[in-house]
Motif scaffolding. Sequence first.
Motif, PDB file in Angstrom:
ATOM      1  N   GLU A 150      14.287   3.475  -4.492  1.00  8.29           N
ATOM      2  CA  GLU A 150      14.501   2.087  -4.096  1.00  8.29           C
ATOM      3  C   GLU A 150      13.496   1.164  -4.774  1.00  8.29           C
ATOM      4  O   GLU A 150      13.865   0.104  -5.312  1.00  8.29           O
ATOM      5  CB  GLU A 150      14.381   1.962  -2.575  1.00  8.29           C
ATOM      6  CG  GLU A 150      14.586   0.546  -2.060  1.00  8.29           C
ATOM      7  CD  GLU A 150      14.418   0.453  -0.553  1.00  8.29           C
ATOM      8  OE1 GLU A 150      14.527  -0.670  -0.022  1.00  8.29           O
ATOM      9  OE2 GLU A 150      14.166   1.499   0.095  1.00  8.29           O
ATOM     10  N   ASP A 151      12.224   1.564  -4.781  1.00  6.38           N
ATOM     11  CA  ASP A 151      11.189   0.712  -5.351  1.00  6.38           C
ATOM     12  C   ASP A 151      11.381   0.509  -6.850  1.00  6.38           C
ATOM     13  O   ASP A 151      11.277  -0.620  -7.353  1.00  6.38           O
ATOM     14  CB  ASP A 151       9.804   1.317  -5.089  1.00  6.38           C
ATOM     15  CG  ASP A 151       9.417   1.266  -3.617  1.00  6.38           C
ATOM     16  OD1 ASP A 151      10.053   0.502  -2.864  1.00  6.38           O
ATOM     17  OD2 ASP A 151       8.482   1.995  -3.221  1.00  6.38           O
ATOM     18  N   ILE A 152      11.663   1.586  -7.580  1.00  8.38           N
ATOM     19  CA  ILE A 152      11.792   1.490  -9.035  1.00  8.38           C
ATOM     20  C   ILE A 152      13.043   0.717  -9.420  1.00  8.38           C
ATOM     21  O   ILE A 152      13.029  -0.119 -10.331  1.00  8.38           O
ATOM     22  CB  ILE A 152      11.798   2.894  -9.672  1.00  8.38           C
ATOM     23  CG1 ILE A 152      10.481   3.624  -9.389  1.00  8.38           C
ATOM     24  CG2 ILE A 152      12.013   2.792 -11.190  1.00  8.38           C
ATOM     25  CD1 ILE A 152       9.247   2.883  -9.799  1.00  8.38           C
ATOM     26  N   ALA A 212       1.198   9.434  -5.692  1.00  7.22           N
ATOM     27  CA  ALA A 212       1.600  10.813  -5.407  1.00  7.22           C
ATOM     28  C   ALA A 212       2.426  11.385  -6.558  1.00  7.22           C
ATOM     29  O   ALA A 212       2.303  12.563  -6.910  1.00  7.22           O
ATOM     30  CB  ALA A 212       2.399  10.870  -4.108  1.00  7.22           C
ATOM     31  N   LEU A 213       3.247  10.536  -7.172  1.00  2.40           N
ATOM     32  CA  LEU A 213       4.078  10.987  -8.292  1.00  2.40           C
ATOM     33  C   LEU A 213       3.229  11.437  -9.469  1.00  2.40           C
ATOM     34  O   LEU A 213       3.495  12.482 -10.073  1.00  2.40           O
ATOM     35  CB  LEU A 213       5.017   9.858  -8.720  1.00  2.40           C
ATOM     36  CG  LEU A 213       5.843  10.101  -9.987  1.00  2.40           C
ATOM     37  CD1 LEU A 213       6.881  11.189  -9.738  1.00  2.40           C
ATOM     38  CD2 LEU A 213       6.521   8.817 -10.450  1.00  2.40           C
ATOM     39  N   ASP A 242       0.829  -1.204   0.000  1.00  5.56           N
ATOM     40  CA  ASP A 242       0.000   0.000   0.000  1.00  5.56           C
ATOM     41  C   ASP A 242       0.868   1.260   0.000  1.00  5.56           C
ATOM     42  O   ASP A 242       0.537   2.258  -0.659  1.00  5.56           O
ATOM     43  CB  ASP A 242      -0.916   0.004   1.222  1.00  5.56           C
ATOM     44  CG  ASP A 242      -2.025  -1.043   1.124  1.00  5.56           C
ATOM     45  OD1 ASP A 242      -2.287  -1.519  -0.002  1.00  5.56           O
ATOM     46  OD2 ASP A 242      -2.610  -1.378   2.164  1.00  5.56           O
ATOM     47  N   ALA A 243       1.988   1.230   0.735  1.00  5.38           N
ATOM     48  CA  ALA A 243       2.876   2.392   0.780  1.00  5.38           C
ATOM     49  C   ALA A 243       3.505   2.651  -0.586  1.00  5.38           C
ATOM     50  O   ALA A 243       3.640   3.809  -1.014  1.00  5.38           O
ATOM     51  CB  ALA A 243       3.966   2.176   1.825  1.00  5.38           C
ATOM     52  N   GLN A 244       3.890   1.603  -1.304  1.00  5.35           N
ATOM     53  CA  GLN A 244       4.455   1.758  -2.644  1.00  5.35           C
ATOM     54  C   GLN A 244       3.418   2.331  -3.608  1.00  5.35           C
ATOM     55  O   GLN A 244       3.711   3.230  -4.400  1.00  5.35           O
ATOM     56  CB  GLN A 244       4.968   0.412  -3.154  1.00  5.35           C
ATOM     57  CG  GLN A 244       6.219  -0.075  -2.455  1.00  5.35           C
ATOM     58  CD  GLN A 244       6.588  -1.483  -2.857  1.00  5.35           C
ATOM     59  OE1 GLN A 244       5.739  -2.370  -2.966  1.00  5.35           O
ATOM     60  NE2 GLN A 244       7.889  -1.702  -3.089  1.00  5.35           N
ATOM     61  N   GLN A 256       3.041  14.719  -1.299  1.00  9.44           N
ATOM     62  CA  GLN A 256       4.489  14.729  -1.431  1.00  9.44           C
ATOM     63  C   GLN A 256       5.001  13.327  -1.740  1.00  9.44           C
ATOM     64  O   GLN A 256       4.499  12.335  -1.207  1.00  9.44           O
ATOM     65  CB  GLN A 256       5.129  15.249  -0.145  1.00  9.44           C
ATOM     66  CG  GLN A 256       4.938  16.738   0.085  1.00  9.44           C
ATOM     67  CD  GLN A 256       5.760  17.241   1.254  1.00  9.44           C
ATOM     68  OE1 GLN A 256       6.217  16.464   2.086  1.00  9.44           O
ATOM     69  NE2 GLN A 256       5.950  18.548   1.315  1.00  9.44           N
ATOM     70  N   VAL A 257       6.002  13.270  -2.593  1.00  9.86           N
ATOM     71  CA  VAL A 257       6.627  12.005  -2.957  1.00  9.86           C
ATOM     72  C   VAL A 257       7.785  11.730  -2.004  1.00  9.86           C
ATOM     73  O   VAL A 257       8.592  12.616  -1.722  1.00  9.86           O
ATOM     74  CB  VAL A 257       7.144  12.035  -4.411  1.00  9.86           C
ATOM     75  CG1 VAL A 257       7.916  10.769  -4.751  1.00  9.86           C
ATOM     76  CG2 VAL A 257       5.981  12.222  -5.382  1.00  9.86           C
ATOM     77  N   ASN A 258       7.874  10.505  -1.525  1.00 10.35           N
ATOM     78  CA  ASN A 258       9.056  10.055  -0.796  1.00 10.35           C
ATOM     79  C   ASN A 258      10.062   9.578  -1.833  1.00 10.35           C
ATOM     80  O   ASN A 258       9.992   8.446  -2.308  1.00 10.35           O
ATOM     81  CB  ASN A 258       8.685   8.927   0.178  1.00 10.35           C
ATOM     82  CG  ASN A 258       9.863   8.461   1.011  1.00 10.35           C
ATOM     83  OD1 ASN A 258      11.021   8.522   0.579  1.00 10.35           O
ATOM     84  ND2 ASN A 258       9.580   7.982   2.212  1.00 10.35           N
ATOM     85  N   TRP A 259      10.989  10.463  -2.190  1.00 12.35           N
ATOM     86  CA  TRP A 259      11.863  10.170  -3.319  1.00 12.35           C
ATOM     87  C   TRP A 259      12.839   9.036  -3.022  1.00 12.35           C
ATOM     88  O   TRP A 259      13.122   8.203  -3.892  1.00 12.35           O
ATOM     89  CB  TRP A 259      12.616  11.439  -3.744  1.00 12.35           C
ATOM     90  CG  TRP A 259      11.732  12.347  -4.517  1.00 12.35           C
ATOM     91  CD1 TRP A 259      11.061  13.442  -4.054  1.00 12.35           C
ATOM     92  CD2 TRP A 259      11.370  12.217  -5.896  1.00 12.35           C
ATOM     93  NE1 TRP A 259      10.319  14.010  -5.059  1.00 12.35           N
ATOM     94  CE2 TRP A 259      10.492  13.288  -6.205  1.00 12.35           C
ATOM     95  CE3 TRP A 259      11.701  11.316  -6.895  1.00 12.35           C
ATOM     96  CZ2 TRP A 259       9.942  13.456  -7.463  1.00 12.35           C
ATOM     97  CZ3 TRP A 259      11.165  11.492  -8.164  1.00 12.35           C
ATOM     98  CH2 TRP A 259      10.304  12.540  -8.437  1.00 12.35           C
TER      99      TRP A 259
END
Length: 488
Positions: free
Chosen positions: A106-108, A91-92, A83-85, A98-101
Amino acid sequence: MKICLIAEGSYPYVTGGVSSWIHSLMTAMPTTEFIIIAIAAERKQQGQFKYTLPENLIQVHEIFLDAHLEEHSKWGKRFNLSDAQKQNLFALVSGDQQVNWERLFEDIRNLPIQNVGEFLSSKDYYDMIEHLAKTNYSQVPYTELFWTVSSMILPLFLIIRGDVPKADLYHAVSTGYAGVIGALAKVIHQKPLLLTEHGIYSREREEEIIKANWVHGYFKDLWINYFYTLSSAIYSLADEVITLFDRNMQIQIELGCDPQKIRVIPNGVDVADFASISRTLPEDKIRIGAIVRVVPIKDIKMMLQMFALVERKLPNVELHIMGPFEEDLEYYEECLQLAETLHIKNAYFTGMVQIKDYLGNLDLLVLTSISEGQPLAILEGFACAIPFVCTNVGGCRELIEGTNDVFGPAGAIVPVMHYEEMAGQVIKLCEDGNLRKTYGQNGYERVAHLYTRSSFINSYKAIYAQCGGNTAWQESASNYESFTENKA
């Protein structure tokens, strides 16, 4: 020390402006090694460098935003994102949060995919676009939304999954994609990150998108919010943010940049470099010049409309538009057609030239941009004591009118797109040689005292030393501290 400069749409493919600034910075530090990450729109630009690269530039790492056209994959995978991802990806693309960059990087980078197209063909991505459609775009065609968002984030994801050369310090010269790469480099390599923002990248993209024909009206806000979101990456992760003048600093703060990070370091020129320039043509005409790329953001069409009025009023005037036109050939052709429609007789597109060969024969200079930072063209004109008429963009007003200094006006400022008002100011200067001389001398004194190349270079040497830990530049660092104290 090895410094990585990150440039989008400029060095080494385009001359003038930011590119000249980058080249000047590197050549002024011959004992420092530089790497350039050069971001260009199309792969056909590969290796098409407009500069003779300095010896201390040890690598040019090229990135092309059209590389996504090579991405192909099958539909239907599911990656079971948390869910966080999902929230961070949403958000992006939505611009609502706000995006957690760091999390996004890390995810991408850790997605178990062969290429980015594989993710954009997944059920997870489909679910995200469906959610965006229901919450924000329920009245527009779903397929248009799907492909619009895909075209937005494909280049970004390719950049995030790409390699970043190792360096001791990373220095992005804009936000946008360059800023994202800088933020990514900091996260991956754990090295200091600087940003120098000449113009406000996100504002410039907004102006372009509002006028763009390739974006449907109902998606303009989506694109605009996206570029503001990209800028947040480096605003949040940069160690130092440098801007060229006070107004830009205020905008950066409005856009969410921590004011404690921001320093003002203006551009600079060495007036001695222009001391040998002199007039070689007779004073039988008034010659107006423009040092500018022929692209829409410089509003060459306004310049031509202005000059048409000047030419009707005055018999012996010429306009020399000095700069490359290959960047946007369609716009260049439109400008030629407009000049013909307006029956302009004495406007000349010179293409790329040695500006110093022309400056001595110019009586005044003009700039009609709809967006600028702190134009080097103005500083160079002032170094030759040539007055300017400019639109009220970026730092132009500060250069022309000063900021509580003693030097007096060095030309005139007019509103953006007001070609009739600019024509009036140009005609006034054409008819008054004494006023041109006074304004030109005021500009020369302002540049000679407040916008020197040595202050500009020493300030960056000091910041590099402080951030990168280079003890060899301690004298520069102390010079920088003295400079900032005097400015304060």
